[in-house]
Structures are given as structure tokens and as C-alpha cells.
Write a protein that holds these residues in place. Structure first.
Motif, PDB file in Angstrom:
ATOM      1  N   ASN A  64      64.075  55.633 -13.305  1.00 36.23           N
ATOM      2  CA  ASN A  64      63.965  56.373 -14.557  1.00 36.23           C
ATOM      3  C   ASN A  64      63.717  57.841 -14.229  1.00 36.23           C
ATOM      4  O   ASN A  64      62.735  58.183 -13.569  1.00 36.23           O
ATOM      5  N   VAL A  65      64.594  58.716 -14.705  1.00 42.98           N
ATOM      6  CA  VAL A  65      64.454  60.146 -14.407  1.00 42.98           C
ATOM      7  C   VAL A  65      63.750  60.904 -15.528  1.00 42.98           C
ATOM      8  O   VAL A  65      63.674  62.128 -15.503  1.00 42.98           O
ATOM      9  N   TRP A  66      63.254  60.178 -16.522  1.00 48.01           N
ATOM     10  CA  TRP A  66      62.516  60.789 -17.626  1.00 48.01           C
ATOM     11  C   TRP A  66      63.304  61.937 -18.244  1.00 48.01           C
ATOM     12  O   TRP A  66      64.459  61.759 -18.594  1.00 48.01           O
ATOM     13  N   SER A  67      62.718  63.117 -18.371  1.00 50.01           N
ATOM     14  CA  SER A  67      63.355  64.166 -19.179  1.00 50.01           C
ATOM     15  C   SER A  67      64.552  64.837 -18.536  1.00 50.01           C
ATOM     16  O   SER A  67      65.212  65.654 -19.185  1.00 50.01           O
ATOM     17  N   VAL A  68      64.880  64.512 -17.302  1.00 50.84           N
ATOM     18  CA  VAL A  68      66.175  64.931 -16.773  1.00 50.84           C
ATOM     19  C   VAL A  68      67.288  64.343 -17.646  1.00 50.84           C
ATOM     20  O   VAL A  68      68.385  64.894 -17.746  1.00 50.84           O
ATOM     21  N   THR A  69      66.979  63.238 -18.324  1.00 50.67           N
ATOM     22  CA  THR A  69      67.926  62.626 -19.262  1.00 50.67           C
ATOM     23  C   THR A  69      68.376  63.619 -20.322  1.00 50.67           C
ATOM     24  O   THR A  69      69.511  63.531 -20.815  1.00 50.67           O
ATOM     25  N   LYS A  70      67.520  64.546 -20.706  1.00 44.16           N
ATOM     26  CA  LYS A  70      67.891  65.521 -21.735  1.00 44.16           C
ATOM     27  C   LYS A  70      69.131  66.308 -21.351  1.00 44.16           C
ATOM     28  O   LYS A  70      69.918  66.703 -22.216  1.00 44.16           O
ATOM     29  N   THR A  71      69.318  66.563 -20.057  1.00 42.78           N
ATOM     30  CA  THR A  71      70.506  67.311 -19.655  1.00 42.78           C
ATOM     31  C   THR A  71      71.769  66.483 -19.853  1.00 42.78           C
ATOM     32  O   THR A  71      72.846  67.044 -20.074  1.00 42.78           O
ATOM     33  N   MET A  72      71.655  65.175 -19.789  1.00 40.27           N
ATOM     34  CA  MET A  72      72.806  64.304 -20.013  1.00 40.27           C
ATOM     35  C   MET A  72      73.168  64.264 -21.498  1.00 40.27           C
ATOM     36  O   MET A  72      74.353  64.337 -21.876  1.00 40.27           O
ATOM     37  N   THR A  73      72.159  64.161 -22.342  1.00 36.69           N
ATOM     38  CA  THR A  73      72.388  64.148 -23.783  1.00 36.69           C
ATOM     39  C   THR A  73      72.918  65.493 -24.252  1.00 36.69           C
ATOM     40  O   THR A  73      73.821  65.563 -25.106  1.00 36.69           O
ATOM     41  N   PRO A 188      84.474  58.456 -16.789  1.00 35.04           N
ATOM     42  CA  PRO A 188      85.519  59.268 -16.164  1.00 35.04           C
ATOM     43  C   PRO A 188      85.115  59.856 -14.818  1.00 35.04           C
ATOM     44  O   PRO A 188      85.954  60.008 -13.922  1.00 35.04           O
ATOM     45  N   LEU A 189      83.835  60.191 -14.643  1.00 34.52           N
ATOM     46  CA  LEU A 189      83.376  60.785 -13.390  1.00 34.52           C
ATOM     47  C   LEU A 189      83.044  59.738 -12.326  1.00 34.52           C
ATOM     48  O   LEU A 189      82.901  60.077 -11.149  1.00 34.52           O
ATOM     49  N   GLY A 190      82.869  58.489 -12.738  1.00 36.22           N
ATOM     50  CA  GLY A 190      82.430  57.459 -11.804  1.00 36.22           C
ATOM     51  C   GLY A 190      80.972  57.621 -11.420  1.00 36.22           C
ATOM     52  O   GLY A 190      80.586  57.352 -10.275  1.00 36.22           O
ATOM     53  N   ALA A 191      80.145  58.049 -12.372  1.00 36.99           N
ATOM     54  CA  ALA A 191      78.730  58.327 -12.117  1.00 36.99           C
ATOM     55  C   ALA A 191      77.866  57.124 -12.475  1.00 36.99           C
ATOM     56  O   ALA A 191      77.993  56.557 -13.564  1.00 36.99           O
ATOM     57  N   ASP A 192      76.984  56.770 -11.573  1.00 42.28           N
ATOM     58  CA  ASP A 192      76.096  55.617 -11.730  1.00 42.28           C
ATOM     59  C   ASP A 192      74.823  56.042 -12.463  1.00 42.28           C
ATOM     60  O   ASP A 192      73.722  55.966 -11.936  1.00 42.28           O
ATOM     61  N   PHE A 193      75.006  56.503 -13.701  1.00 41.40           N
ATOM     62  CA  PHE A 193      73.884  56.931 -14.532  1.00 41.40           C
ATOM     63  C   PHE A 193      74.008  56.233 -15.869  1.00 41.40           C
ATOM     64  O   PHE A 193      75.105  56.131 -16.420  1.00 41.40           O
ATOM     65  N   ALA A 251      66.166  61.126 -24.682  1.00 44.84           N
ATOM     66  CA  ALA A 251      65.363  62.257 -24.214  1.00 44.84           C
ATOM     67  C   ALA A 251      64.687  61.959 -22.893  1.00 44.84           C
ATOM     68  O   ALA A 251      64.343  62.876 -22.147  1.00 44.84           O
ATOM     69  N   ALA A 252      64.477  60.678 -22.581  1.00 45.31           N
ATOM     70  CA  ALA A 252      63.665  60.355 -21.410  1.00 45.31           C
ATOM     71  C   ALA A 252      63.942  58.993 -20.808  1.00 45.31           C
ATOM     72  O   ALA A 252      63.250  58.601 -19.879  1.00 45.31           O
ATOM     73  N   GLY A 253      64.953  58.281 -21.279  1.00 47.79           N
ATOM     74  CA  GLY A 253      65.160  56.902 -20.843  1.00 47.79           C
ATOM     75  C   GLY A 253      66.376  56.679 -19.977  1.00 47.79           C
ATOM     76  O   GLY A 253      66.876  55.553 -19.906  1.00 47.79           O
ATOM     77  N   GLY A 254      66.861  57.712 -19.287  1.00 49.75           N
ATOM     78  CA  GLY A 254      68.021  57.563 -18.428  1.00 49.75           C
ATOM     79  C   GLY A 254      67.663  57.049 -17.041  1.00 49.75           C
ATOM     80  O   GLY A 254      66.605  57.378 -16.503  1.00 49.75           O
ATOM     81  N   PHE A 255      68.550  56.241 -16.469  1.00 50.23           N
ATOM     82  CA  PHE A 255      68.348  55.681 -15.131  1.00 50.23           C
ATOM     83  C   PHE A 255      69.513  56.090 -14.236  1.00 50.23           C
ATOM     84  O   PHE A 255      70.673  55.929 -14.601  1.00 50.23           O
ATOM     85  N   GLY A 256      69.176  56.614 -13.064  1.00 47.79           N
ATOM     86  CA  GLY A 256      70.209  57.005 -12.123  1.00 47.79           C
ATOM     87  C   GLY A 256      69.611  57.278 -10.762  1.00 47.79           C
ATOM     88  O   GLY A 256      68.458  56.928 -10.483  1.00 47.79           O
ATOM     89  N   ASN A 257      70.391  57.900  -9.916  1.00 50.13           N
ATOM     90  CA  ASN A 257      69.913  58.367  -8.624  1.00 50.13           C
ATOM     91  C   ASN A 257      70.332  59.824  -8.487  1.00 50.13           C
ATOM     92  O   ASN A 257      71.030  60.365  -9.354  1.00 50.13           O
ATOM     93  N   ALA A 258      69.903  60.482  -7.421  1.00 49.73           N
ATOM     94  CA  ALA A 258      70.194  61.901  -7.283  1.00 49.73           C
ATOM     95  C   ALA A 258      71.697  62.165  -7.240  1.00 49.73           C
ATOM     96  O   ALA A 258      72.196  63.146  -7.806  1.00 49.73           O
ATOM     97  N   ARG A 259      72.430  61.277  -6.585  1.00 52.18           N
ATOM     98  CA  ARG A 259      73.883  61.440  -6.488  1.00 52.18           C
ATOM     99  C   ARG A 259      74.531  61.466  -7.864  1.00 52.18           C
ATOM    100  O   ARG A 259      75.384  62.317  -8.155  1.00 52.18           O
ATOM    101  N   SER A 260      74.147  60.542  -8.731  1.00 50.70           N
ATOM    102  CA  SER A 260      74.773  60.467 -10.055  1.00 50.70           C
ATOM    103  C   SER A 260      74.371  61.654 -10.931  1.00 50.70           C
ATOM    104  O   SER A 260      75.185  62.167 -11.699  1.00 50.70           O
ATOM    105  N   VAL A 261      73.117  62.093 -10.828  1.00 47.78           N
ATOM    106  CA  VAL A 261      72.678  63.256 -11.599  1.00 47.78           C
ATOM    107  C   VAL A 261      73.469  64.494 -11.182  1.00 47.78           C
ATOM    108  O   VAL A 261      73.983  65.251 -12.020  1.00 47.78           O
TER     109      VAL A 261
END
Length: 369
Positions: A64-73, A188-193, A251-261
Motif C-alpha cells: 500500500n503506497v498510501w497517498s502516492v495513490t493521489k498521483t494516480m487518481t 496500456p502501460l503494463g503497470a502492476d499498480f 486517495a490512499a488505497g493504491g497497491f504497487g511497487n516502485a517499478r509500477s509507480v
């Protein structure tokens, strides 16, 4: 020194060395990625996914990356704006008519993206369980009066921003923000997020670990929130629950790794495209860094600069999450630095993300010359 897995360009040896130091200092695990021109120059990980140090962190470990999720939204909103489907200068009520209640007819889409809408929390309080009920959380915000004149001040919308922007995405597209992100960005990006983690990925998740000396009741409280926030503070145990993983709180519930972010945010760093996949025009990317506010944030209690959905830091943009995760995007060097971890530290003592950004700078500069 801790064992670090993965690959990195010789210009970036300081990055895995810094991650190893964090692990030697007592962190459980984490991953770091540096992308330049949409390609990984650092993709490393190390440590363990559990407090007992019995399960090694793997290449595909998620956290869980918490508020880094905001950048995805925010990126979802920028994609829609670039397509002409969502106008940042339009009233939110154009897309969400119920939102005009309680004096909010003048709240613009850009106010919501820039934390200046005056809705930093639910009032009266929202129970944690209600965060998993999209209709309840959004209808309560639609009925609520702003705490200040929208656009005149900023106050970090820690959880509400995800529901506000997410409901705009839903109203415009007919899809949940998690579905839109999966189909239009990550796919489309093949991102594991993931915003809303399917059950089949549960075994890959590294549970969040509280700071040393704390337990799973350790809770998130912004420094300026005072002693009585409207909504109960999220605890570590909440973030480790199945309900939280499934909800995909945008806002805070995204799951990923550094590569996908780093992969996803490379679209913003590289003029809108990564490889053969284009998500945005260059003008659409530039919107993220259009300053909307600079000054004292009423919730965070510190000076902030907000663009459209992203924090602004000099020529860079990005944001961090509770517990230490961070993404920093630098369009001038077409680079992204991303760090995710399952090991929390006390916020006042946590400089890990910024240390990794600094560790990457020499390599990024060397690639530019």
C-alpha cells in the motif's frame, strides 16, 4: 550490508546503497525505481515483507503506497481533461449536479484537484467502515458546506480528495476510478499498480508495519489536524485489512511497487507517452504543474505548493504517502524516482524518500551530459 536484488546502471550505485542502509538501520523491506526516458535505470528491492523477517521481498511484491495513490487518481483526471471530457475550469456541479448543495455551486474542478475546495474532511464524522461505501462517502461530501471560500485557501484533503476526483471520473466515464485507471492507464502501460486489489494478488502484498515501538493501532494524523479530526484516523490495522485492499480508496488505497509507480508517472515526465503508449499531450502534462496555490496549508500546518493534483517542488512534481513511500517527477530530465516500503517511521524522522531522490541525482545529471 543488506542484500539488494534487481538491476541498476553503474551511474546509480548510490541508490541501492541507500536502500541497503535503510534496511541495515532496521527497515523491513522496500523497492526503488528510477526511470529516465520511460526506461528503468534502477529497479531494485530488498529486505522482507514481514516483521519476523521470514519472507524475502520479491520482484513482484506489492505494498500500500498510501497517498502516492493521489498521483494516480490525478493522472486519470488529467487524461480526461486532455480528451476534453473534464474541464478544470468548470464547476464540479456540471458533472455532479448534487454537489451544488450547501453553497458549492462555485467550486471548480481545479479546486478539488488542488486541495482548495474547502472539504478536507467529513463533517459530521464519517466512520471508517463508511469509507468502503462509495455512495455514502460521496453523497455526504455533496451535501456538505465548504469550510472556507473555495479557491482562497488550501487544506490537505487527505481522504476526501480521492472521493471528489474519483466521483468526477465516475460521472464522466461511467466507470469507477479504479476501473478507469486499470483500463486506460495501467493496462496500456503494463503497470502492476491497482486501485482496488483483486483477491488473486493478496499473497503478493507486504503488510504495512508500524514504526518501531508502535503497534497496529498506530494512526495517521496530519500535524495540523489537532486532537479531534472529523473522521477517525486510519490505523495500520485498517490499511492491512481485506476491506481496505478491495475498496481501492483513490486517495490512499493504491497497491504497487516502485517499478509500477515510476512506469505510470513516466507518462507525465516524458511529455505524455511511454514507449509506444501515449496517455496525454504535452500540454496535458503541463497542466499538472500549473500552480493553483502557494502558502500555508490549513491541515498540514506547513507551506505547500499545489498544481493540478500534484505537489510542486521547484521544477518537479509528485507526492508522498503515509509511512514513507514517495514519487518525484522531473519533466526537464524526463525522470521519475519512486520508493515504496512496508516499514513506517515516525513522520518527523522520515527522510528516506528524499534521500533516495538525492542519491539518484548524480546519475540523472550524468545521463544528461
Amino acid at each position: 550490508m543488506a542484500d539488494i536484488q534487481g538491476t541498476y546502471d553503474d551511474l546509480f550505485t548510490a541508490v541501492p546503497g541507500t536502500l541497503a542502509r535503510f534496511l541495515d538501520e532496521g527497515d523491513a523491506g522496500g523497492s526503488v525505481a528510477v526511470f529516465v526516458d520511460g526506461q528503468p535505470v534502477v529497479d531494485v528491492w530488498g529486505g522482507h515483507t514481514d516483521a519476523d523477517r521470514s519472507r524475502p521481498w520479491q520482484r513482484d511484491t506489492l505494498v500500500n503506497v498510501w497517498s502516492v495513490t493521489k498521483t494516480m487518481t490525478a493522472l486519470c483526471a488529467l487524461v480526461l481533461a486532455d480528451r476534453g471530457a473534464l474541464d478544470p475550469d468548470a464547476p464540479v456541479a456540471r458533472y455532479w449536479p448534487e454537489f451544488a448543495a450547501a453553497g458549492k455551486k462555485g467550486v471548480l474542478v481545479r479546486h478539488v484537484l488542488a486541495h482548495t475546495a474547502g472539504l478536507p474532511d467529513w463533517d459530521p464524522p464519517l466512520d471508517i467502515s463508511e469509507l468502503y461505501d462509495w455512495a455514502t462517502a460521496t453523497s455526504r461530501l455533496a451535501a456538505q458546506a465548504p469550510e472556507w471560500e473555495p479557491g482562497t485557501a488550501a487544506g490537505y484533503h487527505s481522504l476526501t480528495q480521492g472521493f471528489l476526483v474519483g466521483e468526477l471520473v465516475r460521472r464522466v466515464t461511467g466507470r469507477t476510478p479504479g476501473t478507469f485507471f486499470a483500463e486506460e492507464v495501467a493496462g496500456p502501460l503494463g503497470a502492476d499498480f491497482h486501485m482496488g486489489l483483486p483477491e488473486e494478488h493478496d499473497a503478493r502484498v507486504a503488510p504495512v508495519l508500524p514504526p518501531h515501538g508502535r503497534d497496529e493501532d498506530y494512526a495517521a494524523r496530519p500535524p495540523g489536524a489537532g486532537t479531534a479530526p472529523h473522521t477517525a484516523a486510519l490505523r495500520v490495522r485498517d490499511g492491512n485489512s481485506t476491506a481496505w485492499r478491495r475498496a481501492g480508496t483513490p486517495a490512499a488505497g493504491g497497491f504497487g511497487n516502485a517499478r509500477s509507480v515510476a512506469l505510470v508517472q513516466s507518462a507525465l515526465a516524458c511529455g505524455g507517452s511511454v514507449g509506444a503508449t501515449r496517455l496525454l499531450s504535452r500540454a496535458g502534462c503541463d497542466r499538472a504543474r500549473e500552480e493553483q496555490f502557494e502558502g500555508e496549508d490549513r491541515v498540514l500546518g506547513m507551506t505547500t505548493r499545489w498544481g493540478l493534483g500534484y505537489g510542486l517542488f521547484g521544477s518537479s512534481c509528485g507526492w508522498g504517502g503515509w509511512g514513507g513511500s514517495l514519487v518525484m517527477i522531473e519533466p526537464e530530465s524526463r525522470s521519475v524516482v519512486a520508493y515504496v516500503t512496508n516499514q513506517m517511521r515516525e513522520p518527523a524522522e522520515d527522510t528516506r524518500g528524499l534521500e533516495l531522490v538525492m542519491a539518484a541525482q548524480d546519475g540523472i545529471e550524468a545521463l544528461r551530459t
